[in-house]
Design a protein around this motif. Structure first.
Motif, short mmCIF file in Angstrom:
data_model
loop_
_atom_site.label_atom_id
_atom_site.label_comp_id
_atom_site.label_asym_id
_atom_site.label_seq_id
_atom_site.Cartn_x
_atom_site.Cartn_y
_atom_site.Cartn_z
N ASN A 39 -10.41 16.19 -5.77
CA ASN A 39 -9.24 15.30 -6.07
C ASN A 39 -8.45 15.06 -5.27
N THR A 40 -8.86 15.18 -3.88
CA THR A 40 -8.06 14.86 -3.32
C THR A 40 -8.14 12.78 -2.78
N PRO A 41 -6.43 12.56 -3.25
CA PRO A 41 -7.47 10.67 -2.70
C PRO A 41 -7.50 10.42 -1.27
N GLY A 42 -8.60 9.84 -0.92
CA GLY A 42 -8.44 9.31 0.39
C GLY A 42 -8.83 7.96 0.61
N THR A 43 -9.59 7.46 1.30
CA THR A 43 -9.50 6.27 1.14
C THR A 43 -11.29 6.12 0.37
N GLU A 44 -11.25 4.61 -0.06
CA GLU A 44 -12.78 4.32 -0.89
C GLU A 44 -13.28 3.23 -0.04
N ASP A 45 -14.04 2.81 0.37
CA ASP A 45 -14.90 0.92 0.44
C ASP A 45 -15.61 1.39 -0.77
N LEU A 46 -15.31 0.34 -1.35
CA LEU A 46 -16.21 0.01 -2.48
C LEU A 46 -17.05 -1.64 -1.93
N LYS A 47 -18.05 -2.01 -2.06
CA LYS A 47 -18.83 -2.62 -2.15
C LYS A 47 -19.28 -3.57 -3.03
N THR A 48 -18.93 -4.84 -3.49
CA THR A 48 -19.62 -5.61 -4.91
C THR A 48 -19.77 -6.34 -4.47
N VAL A 108 -12.60 -10.42 -8.97
CA VAL A 108 -13.55 -8.86 -9.14
C VAL A 108 -12.61 -7.84 -10.02
N GLU A 109 -12.91 -6.89 -10.33
CA GLU A 109 -12.20 -6.20 -11.82
C GLU A 109 -12.61 -4.64 -11.43
N TYR A 110 -11.34 -3.48 -11.00
CA TYR A 110 -11.50 -2.56 -10.79
C TYR A 110 -10.99 -1.45 -12.30
N LYS A 111 -11.38 -0.51 -13.03
CA LYS A 111 -10.81 -0.04 -13.86
C LYS A 111 -9.51 1.37 -13.01
N VAL A 112 -8.58 0.85 -13.13
CA VAL A 112 -7.48 2.50 -13.07
C VAL A 112 -7.17 2.93 -13.45
N LYS A 113 -7.12 4.64 -13.91
CA LYS A 113 -6.20 5.48 -14.22
C LYS A 113 -5.58 5.92 -13.41
N VAL A 114 -4.70 5.91 -13.58
CA VAL A 114 -3.22 6.90 -12.81
C VAL A 114 -2.88 8.33 -13.78
N VAL A 115 -2.98 8.67 -13.10
CA VAL A 115 -2.82 10.91 -13.79
C VAL A 115 -1.06 11.39 -12.69
N ALA A 116 -0.59 12.10 -13.78
CA ALA A 116 0.35 12.62 -13.34
C ALA A 116 0.33 13.69 -11.87
N SER A 117 -0.78 13.86 -11.97
CA SER A 117 -1.06 15.09 -11.12
C SER A 117 -2.55 15.69 -9.88
N GLU A 118 -2.72 15.53 -9.27
CA GLU A 118 -3.86 15.46 -8.67
C GLU A 118 -4.98 16.57 -9.69
N GLU A 119 -4.89 17.74 -9.73
CA GLU A 119 -5.13 18.59 -10.56
C GLU A 119 -5.90 17.73 -12.40
N ASP A 124 -7.11 2.58 -0.20
CA ASP A 124 -6.38 3.96 -0.04
C ASP A 124 -5.44 4.59 -0.31
N ASN A 125 -5.61 5.99 -0.71
CA ASN A 125 -5.04 7.16 -1.21
C ASN A 125 -5.25 6.91 -3.10
N VAL A 126 -6.46 6.63 -3.66
CA VAL A 126 -7.62 6.80 -4.34
C VAL A 126 -8.64 7.53 -4.85
N VAL A 127 -9.29 8.10 -5.11
CA VAL A 127 -10.17 9.30 -5.89
C VAL A 127 -11.08 7.65 -6.40
#
Length: 155
Positions: free
Chosen positions: A140-149, A122-133, A35-38
């Motif tokens: 570029n609007t964060p929301g829900t992502e369902d990831l199947k591995t 299971v590992e995920y690459k996460v990049k923290v950014v300063a703003s949605e831009e 939740d809250n990712v892109v």
């Protein structure tokens, strides 16, 4: 006394009858809902001041029913946040996290009917950014992502 000696000679045969290699590990697909990712190009983008959450961790057994008994979360290989209650929800506050690349790792114990206990990572690459831009891509609007591995290697 002879009977006792004969029984001793038969004893090693009993050990041969129960040999097993112990490599019959679960065969599953792992599903994680964020939740809250892109997600863009295999990287999860998170806005620094908003944080993100893992809403659920589930598995689908291939060939037989399966379930996850516990999940341990590691942020940049540190931490060890433990959850043993399904759906294994965990909220991550990234307000003090530096902008840049990070790793989110999930260690799981997986159980499946007729199989030995398995351990999945299971590992995920996460990049923290300063703003949605700063999030690349069309949305570029964060929301829900369902990831199947699929094809998770269990030990």
């Amino acid at each position: 006394m002879k009977k006792f000696l004969y029984l001793l000679l038969l004893l090693p045969l009993g050990f041969l009858a129960s040999c097993d290699d112990g490599n019959d590990v679960p065969d599953v697909d792992i599903n994680v809902t964020f939740d809250n990712v892109v997600k863009e190009d295999g990287i999860l983008y998170v806005v620094q001041d908003k944080g993100f959450a893992v809403r659920s961790v589930t598995c689908e057994g291939i060939g037989a029913n399966a379930l996850i008994s516990s999940v341990t979360y590691y942020w940049d290989y540190v931490g060890g946040l433990f959850s043993f209650v399904a759906p294994f929800t965990q909220v991550f506050d990234t307000s003090a996290t530096p902008v840049g690349n990070h790793i989110l790792r999930l260690n799981m114990e997986v159980l499946q009917e007729g199989k030995s206990l398995g351990f999945a990572i299971v590992e995920y690459k996460v990049k923290v950014v300063a703003s949605e831009e700063d999030i690349p891509g069309d949305s570029n609007t964060p929301g829900t992502e369902d990831l199947k591995t699929s094809g998770v290697t269990l030990r």
